[in-house]
Design a protein around this motif. Sequence first.
Motif, PDB file in Angstrom:
ATOM      1  N   GLN A  94       2.111   0.509  -9.240  1.00  0.00           N
ATOM      2  CA  GLN A  94       1.311   1.166  -8.204  1.00  0.00           C
ATOM      3  C   GLN A  94       1.237   0.165  -7.058  1.00  0.00           C
ATOM      4  O   GLN A  94       0.777  -0.964  -7.230  1.00  0.00           O
ATOM      5  CB  GLN A  94      -0.090   1.495  -8.728  1.00  0.00           C
ATOM      6  CG  GLN A  94      -0.102   2.385  -9.969  1.00  0.00           C
ATOM      7  CD  GLN A  94       0.652   3.696  -9.767  1.00  0.00           C
ATOM      8  OE1 GLN A  94       0.558   4.325  -8.707  1.00  0.00           O
ATOM      9  NE2 GLN A  94       1.410   4.130 -10.771  1.00  0.00           N
ATOM     10  N   VAL A  95       1.742   0.583  -5.873  1.00  0.00           N
ATOM     11  CA  VAL A  95       1.872  -0.365  -4.770  1.00  0.00           C
ATOM     12  C   VAL A  95       1.076   0.116  -3.567  1.00  0.00           C
ATOM     13  O   VAL A  95       1.266   1.242  -3.089  1.00  0.00           O
ATOM     14  CB  VAL A  95       3.360  -0.556  -4.382  1.00  0.00           C
ATOM     15  CG1 VAL A  95       3.489  -1.627  -3.308  1.00  0.00           C
ATOM     16  CG2 VAL A  95       4.187  -0.919  -5.611  1.00  0.00           C
ATOM     17  N   ASP A  96       0.212  -0.767  -3.085  1.00  0.00           N
ATOM     18  CA  ASP A  96      -0.562  -0.467  -1.879  1.00  0.00           C
ATOM     19  C   ASP A  96       0.289  -0.812  -0.663  1.00  0.00           C
ATOM     20  O   ASP A  96       0.644  -1.976  -0.444  1.00  0.00           O
ATOM     21  CB  ASP A  96      -1.841  -1.317  -1.891  1.00  0.00           C
ATOM     22  CG  ASP A  96      -2.672  -1.110  -0.623  1.00  0.00           C
ATOM     23  OD1 ASP A  96      -2.278  -0.267   0.228  1.00  0.00           O
ATOM     24  OD2 ASP A  96      -3.708  -1.802  -0.503  1.00  0.00           O
ATOM     25  N   VAL A  97       0.676   0.216   0.100  1.00  0.00           N
ATOM     26  CA  VAL A  97       1.507  -0.047   1.284  1.00  0.00           C
ATOM     27  C   VAL A  97       0.699   0.097   2.567  1.00  0.00           C
ATOM     28  O   VAL A  97       1.228   0.344   3.641  1.00  0.00           O
ATOM     29  CB  VAL A  97       2.754   0.878   1.316  1.00  0.00           C
ATOM     30  CG1 VAL A  97       3.681   0.552   0.151  1.00  0.00           C
ATOM     31  CG2 VAL A  97       2.365   2.347   1.293  1.00  0.00           C
ATOM     32  N   GLY A  98      -0.624  -0.050   2.456  1.00  0.00           N
ATOM     33  CA  GLY A  98      -1.475  -0.012   3.646  1.00  0.00           C
ATOM     34  C   GLY A  98      -2.082   1.346   3.852  1.00  0.00           C
ATOM     35  O   GLY A  98      -3.287   1.529   3.704  1.00  0.00           O
ATOM     36  N   LYS A 130      12.128   1.610   7.830  1.00  0.00           N
ATOM     37  CA  LYS A 130      10.896   1.959   7.101  1.00  0.00           C
ATOM     38  C   LYS A 130      10.638   1.009   5.930  1.00  0.00           C
ATOM     39  O   LYS A 130      10.577   1.423   4.782  1.00  0.00           O
ATOM     40  CB  LYS A 130      10.944   3.412   6.613  1.00  0.00           C
ATOM     41  CG  LYS A 130      10.837   4.419   7.765  1.00  0.00           C
ATOM     42  CD  LYS A 130      10.961   5.853   7.283  1.00  0.00           C
ATOM     43  CE  LYS A 130       9.612   6.463   6.988  1.00  0.00           C
ATOM     44  NZ  LYS A 130       9.722   7.930   6.742  1.00  0.00           N
ATOM     45  N   ILE A 131      10.546  -0.283   6.272  1.00  0.00           N
ATOM     46  CA  ILE A 131      10.261  -1.282   5.240  1.00  0.00           C
ATOM     47  C   ILE A 131       8.939  -1.969   5.596  1.00  0.00           C
ATOM     48  O   ILE A 131       8.793  -2.490   6.702  1.00  0.00           O
ATOM     49  CB  ILE A 131      11.414  -2.295   5.122  1.00  0.00           C
ATOM     50  CG1 ILE A 131      12.719  -1.531   4.829  1.00  0.00           C
ATOM     51  CG2 ILE A 131      11.133  -3.329   4.019  1.00  0.00           C
ATOM     52  CD1 ILE A 131      13.954  -2.379   4.763  1.00  0.00           C
ATOM     53  N   VAL A 132       7.975  -1.919   4.682  1.00  0.00           N
ATOM     54  CA  VAL A 132       6.642  -2.496   4.946  1.00  0.00           C
ATOM     55  C   VAL A 132       6.273  -3.477   3.834  1.00  0.00           C
ATOM     56  O   VAL A 132       6.959  -3.565   2.813  1.00  0.00           O
ATOM     57  CB  VAL A 132       5.560  -1.401   5.031  1.00  0.00           C
ATOM     58  CG1 VAL A 132       5.849  -0.449   6.185  1.00  0.00           C
ATOM     59  CG2 VAL A 132       5.458  -0.647   3.716  1.00  0.00           C
ATOM     60  N   VAL A 133       5.201  -4.205   4.099  1.00  0.00           N
ATOM     61  CA  VAL A 133       4.686  -5.114   3.073  1.00  0.00           C
ATOM     62  C   VAL A 133       3.782  -4.303   2.139  1.00  0.00           C
ATOM     63  O   VAL A 133       2.880  -3.600   2.602  1.00  0.00           O
ATOM     64  CB  VAL A 133       3.887  -6.258   3.712  1.00  0.00           C
ATOM     65  CG1 VAL A 133       3.327  -7.190   2.622  1.00  0.00           C
ATOM     66  CG2 VAL A 133       4.760  -7.030   4.690  1.00  0.00           C
ATOM     67  N   GLY A 134       4.040  -4.390   0.869  1.00  0.00           N
ATOM     68  CA  GLY A 134       3.201  -3.692  -0.103  1.00  0.00           C
ATOM     69  C   GLY A 134       2.671  -4.671  -1.141  1.00  0.00           C
ATOM     70  O   GLY A 134       3.308  -5.702  -1.406  1.00  0.00           O
ATOM     71  N   GLN A 135       1.482  -4.350  -1.688  1.00  0.00           N
ATOM     72  CA  GLN A 135       0.945  -5.228  -2.743  1.00  0.00           C
ATOM     73  C   GLN A 135       0.914  -4.453  -4.063  1.00  0.00           C
ATOM     74  O   GLN A 135       0.443  -3.327  -4.132  1.00  0.00           O
ATOM     75  CB  GLN A 135      -0.462  -5.700  -2.389  1.00  0.00           C
ATOM     76  CG  GLN A 135      -0.970  -6.708  -3.431  1.00  0.00           C
ATOM     77  CD  GLN A 135      -2.296  -7.321  -3.021  1.00  0.00           C
ATOM     78  OE1 GLN A 135      -3.149  -6.652  -2.420  1.00  0.00           O
ATOM     79  NE2 GLN A 135      -2.476  -8.585  -3.348  1.00  0.00           N
ATOM     80  N   ILE A 136       1.434  -5.109  -5.081  1.00  0.00           N
ATOM     81  CA  ILE A 136       1.478  -4.466  -6.393  1.00  0.00           C
ATOM     82  C   ILE A 136       0.085  -4.530  -7.018  1.00  0.00           C
ATOM     83  O   ILE A 136      -0.455  -5.618  -7.247  1.00  0.00           O
ATOM     84  CB  ILE A 136       2.502  -5.154  -7.316  1.00  0.00           C
ATOM     85  CG1 ILE A 136       3.893  -5.108  -6.644  1.00  0.00           C
ATOM     86  CG2 ILE A 136       2.546  -4.470  -8.694  1.00  0.00           C
ATOM     87  CD1 ILE A 136       4.958  -5.880  -7.377  1.00  0.00           C
ATOM     88  N   ILE A 188      -1.008  -6.543   4.371  1.00  0.00           N
ATOM     89  CA  ILE A 188      -0.482  -5.370   3.681  1.00  0.00           C
ATOM     90  C   ILE A 188      -0.204  -4.263   4.688  1.00  0.00           C
ATOM     91  O   ILE A 188      -1.000  -4.034   5.602  1.00  0.00           O
ATOM     92  CB  ILE A 188      -1.474  -4.888   2.598  1.00  0.00           C
ATOM     93  CG1 ILE A 188      -1.604  -5.972   1.526  1.00  0.00           C
ATOM     94  CG2 ILE A 188      -1.031  -3.575   1.966  1.00  0.00           C
ATOM     95  CD1 ILE A 188      -2.743  -5.735   0.574  1.00  0.00           C
ATOM     96  N   GLY A 189       0.922  -3.609   4.545  1.00  0.00           N
ATOM     97  CA  GLY A 189       1.277  -2.505   5.440  1.00  0.00           C
ATOM     98  C   GLY A 189       2.012  -2.957   6.694  1.00  0.00           C
ATOM     99  O   GLY A 189       2.485  -2.146   7.484  1.00  0.00           O
ATOM    100  N   ALA A 190       2.136  -4.304   6.896  1.00  0.00           N
ATOM    101  CA  ALA A 190       2.842  -4.812   8.088  1.00  0.00           C
ATOM    102  C   ALA A 190       4.334  -4.471   8.010  1.00  0.00           C
ATOM    103  O   ALA A 190       4.886  -4.271   6.934  1.00  0.00           O
ATOM    104  CB  ALA A 190       2.646  -6.324   8.189  1.00  0.00           C
TER     105      ALA A 190
END
Lengths: 811, 339
Positions: free
Chosen positions: A68-72, A46-52, A159-161
């Motif tokens: 605050q991190v956008d994980v998709g 359960k590891i995804v790309v997130g944007q801070i 993001i979310g990949a």
Amino acid sequence: MKTSLTWIKDLVPGIKDVSVQEYTDRMIMSGSKVEFCTDLAKDIDKIVVGQIKEIAPHPDADKLIVCQVDVGSETIQIVTGANNVHEGDKVPVVLDGGKVAGGHDGSLTEGGIKIKKGKLRGVESFGMMCSIEELGSTRDMFPEAPEDGIYIFPEDTEIGADAIKLFGLDDVVVEYEITSNRVDCFAVLGIAREAAATFGKEFVPPEVPETGNSEDVNSMISVEIKDTDLCKRYTGRIVKNIKIAESPEWMKKRLRSHGIRPINNMVDITNYVMIEYGQPMHAYDLSKIAGNKIVVKRAANGDKFVTLDGQERTLDETVLMICDGEKPVGIAGIMGGENTMITDDVTTMLFEAACFDGANIRKSSKKIGLRTDASSIFEKGLDPNNAIEAMNRACALVEELGAGEVVGGVCDVYPVKKEEITLPFEPEKYNKILGTDLSEDQMLSYFGPLEIKYDAAKRELIIPTFRQDLLSYADIAEEVARFYGYDKIPMTLPKGSSVKGGISKKMKLERIAREVSEFNGFSQMMTYSFESPKVYDKLLMKPDDAITISNPLGEDFSIMRTISLNGMLTSLSTNANRRNKDVRLYELGNIYVPKAIPLTELPDEREQFTLGMYGEGADFFTMKGVVNDFLLKAGLLDNGKKAVYTPEMAEDERPYLHPGRKANILFEGELIGFIGEVHPRVLSNYGIKQSTVIAVLDMPEVLKFSEDAGTKKYNGFSNFPASTRDISMVVPKDVLAGQIEDIFDKKGGAYLERYELFDLYEGSQITAGFKSMAYSLVFRAKDRNLADTDVNEAMDRILKALEGTGVKLRA
Amino acid sequence: MREKLESMMKKSIEEINAAESLDVLNDIRVKMLGKKGELTAVLKSMKDVSPEERPKVGQMVNETREAIEEKLKEAKERFEEEALKHKLANEKIDVTLPAKKIPVGHRHPNTIALEEIEDIFIGMGYEVVEGPEVEYDYYNFEALNIPADHPAKDEQDTFYITKDILLRTQTSSCQVHRMEEGRMPIRMIAPGRVFRSDEVDATHSPSFHQVEGMAIDKDITFSDLKGTLAEFAKEMFGEDVKVKFRPHHFPFTEPSAEMDVSCFKCKGKGCRFCKGEGWIEILGCGQVHPHVLEMSGIDPNEYQGFAFGVGLERIALLKYEIDDMRLLYENDKRFLDQF
């Protein structure tokens, strides 16, 4: 040999859906033994790309920040202590319930570490941003990763990949034990070919397009092989206008899965082709090659050469060198030279893909003390036809990656082309070896995927040159067996002529030795056959002529033993030091007696039956009893025969024994062994504090007499009464019991059945220089009552003979 | 007269029944039956009896005598029985006291395993042979299809004495000696010590033992190899043990295989013992390479067969669950005593 399973599946698309378990099971059964299987993602989840999106300070902790991190799918709050992140960064994020492989210090936790939402100093955190170490990898593999900080993805990452996929960690690395005959399997393509044959699916090797511009490499460089015995083929191509850059992610992933650190496109290409084709390549900076010329030749004795690791190496005439018009530029197949090393400002490069003599590379590598990835592959002996394929693949990759401009043509020196061999197709022979009844068609169906062609008209099999191991019908039988399935071959027992089994006389005698020893409380020990030359000092001996091992593990294991005592005393000493009480040991093992030094023929391997003991009951006469038991059971003492224990020996003979308590054991006048208490100085050399008794029997001698002993015969026994006479004597001290008993034996006559010493006394009651001995002699006839006169006559003869030795009867 | 005798008998029986020791019984005997005893006196008085009555009286006296004697005997047996009981009761021992130590030695686990292997193969008609430990390069390598520059030669980390003489790295050399003898058919095993330059650790030793096996005849097949070794595995490790043959490579056999047995500890489920695999590698084997037969003077077109090699220590370690190979060569009494 390792391969990424994903890579294999790309080359054999038909097995895309095969599970790891099925893959390894079936590969093992077709001969590619799988040693390990590592799921790179086993400890991460359960590891995804997130944007801070936003960073705020933590209200109660100076060293923490709240992101605050956008994980998709959503934006989550994560508290972190990392100080290398900024708003807008894209980072790997473990979601609530996911796993990381270890700490950011690089320590790994078996099974991974679960990440759950929780509060950090009172502020809620719904996940964790990771460093490359927490993903179970290293900065070595991902050099772009920051030291001690969160990994940052390139800006264009989605993001979310799935971050595990992005890192190429969604793969399984399979490690195989490849046997020395299957050189072709030290390559991803080789393993893939085996996988295709195992699963009966199509093998899709990479397509290699024609490469090169309109120039001809042969106008830029020439190659000459001077020592064609050591270099079967040399191919060279040139790449110019080199643009050093990072390799694409797909290539880096594959390199990483093989444990190879991506460096730059040119280095990566050579490494990639090495694992893909099993062909090591080398690259030279063309501007540093003098005379536009490559010469492959032996070094001269004593030549010095600095390899690209900066070390100076000393060479000799067996080492093959790659030289230019003036100087050596590399040790063939082992390592290039510092002088032609590729540097960042390189513009034109010479690629080398060659085929060297495997045995020579192996020897040179040992001699120089330098074993590289390249040499360890070359030493297996490569297929020269593979060299050009690997070369063209490398050039195709150069073009594909836009890493430079490939010059047209190949510089290919290939003095004796290796041709495919043919073998007759002999199905009945294969069936006869295997004990199977397979049809021709069934057999032929296995050959296609292995690229073995069948010429039906000639009934011949055409063997591809990369299969150097297929040379005879037996080899083909194995291919048939492998793909039919070893497990499907029936289990039968040999038919035909019956045979008689059994053990040799020597082994029977060993069994007697073991039985007698064990019934007397001795346990069997085993020691090494080689020992230190210092053993002779420890045993107070002059050194024997011993066989010396030319490459021993160390001085302590450098000579083949010529006496068995060191092993025994060392083992007794081990026991004594560990405070084991009352130890009795025996050993059956060889000593090695050379016929001449240095050895010109095999030595005499003499088995020694060695007994040793300390503790309760460990005295000379107990040991003598054990030896006699053995000789009796071995058949030597039948019909009243005796072993003679004689203290008579040269002053310096058996110096390891107590001078007053040692004896040679003779049988029919021949030396068969020795017995005695160990010399106190020897005991102290071995750190043994208790009195220790040993005996050694030379088994070949005992065997000789044992074989002569023949069958035992029943002698009957007498029912007539015995007549017993006791004699009590005062005996000069230097007269031995053996001498007195010898007189009994010789003079006792036919009626003397046995005798027994029942009293022995030395001390104040007896005149100095004498001892008192008393024997009981038993006389008996088989066929009648003995008359007094019969016994008296015998006693008179005995007494008369005793007088001659200075023995006096006691009143 | 009759009354007199009857009262004598009655009195005697009463006295006998009342007697408390063998001595008292003896007194009764003397008093009644002795030379001067009462019954004897009756006999002596027979002269006063009329000649017609004499036989009758005589018979009565004898009957009385026999009856008394019978009673005396019974009583005596009773006393003796009691005396014995008493004696045995006094001799009672504590059987749980420690046993006397009769020293008995123990066989080395290697030897125990070896004898078991030997017995299995002798039972199948195999002869046990031996060969030299210091060996010519030819027998150890060349005659086994491992020529001078063969990589397998390096793999085996050989101890050399001279260029041509070495410490054998495998008992396979014994195959060659046996084949050169030329006697056919061959069914042999060759146990012995072998040497490789491995540093000592829990699983390595520079000196260890192998058992080589070989069967050559007109038509011994790979399936015979499988059957024979499966039989061996069952005898050695138990009836329910399964075997698995995997392709492998040895220069002197073709086809070659390694044999695994199902883990006899976890029955194949996977445990620490078999490293979770459920299988344990036991030996290498294969059909003797035709070139190897040829080099030893056997026509591969006429004869064929199989060979195998087992590591003895490996079997001993597995079978007796010994976790460190070094124990086999330390000869600590506390270790040896357990076998």
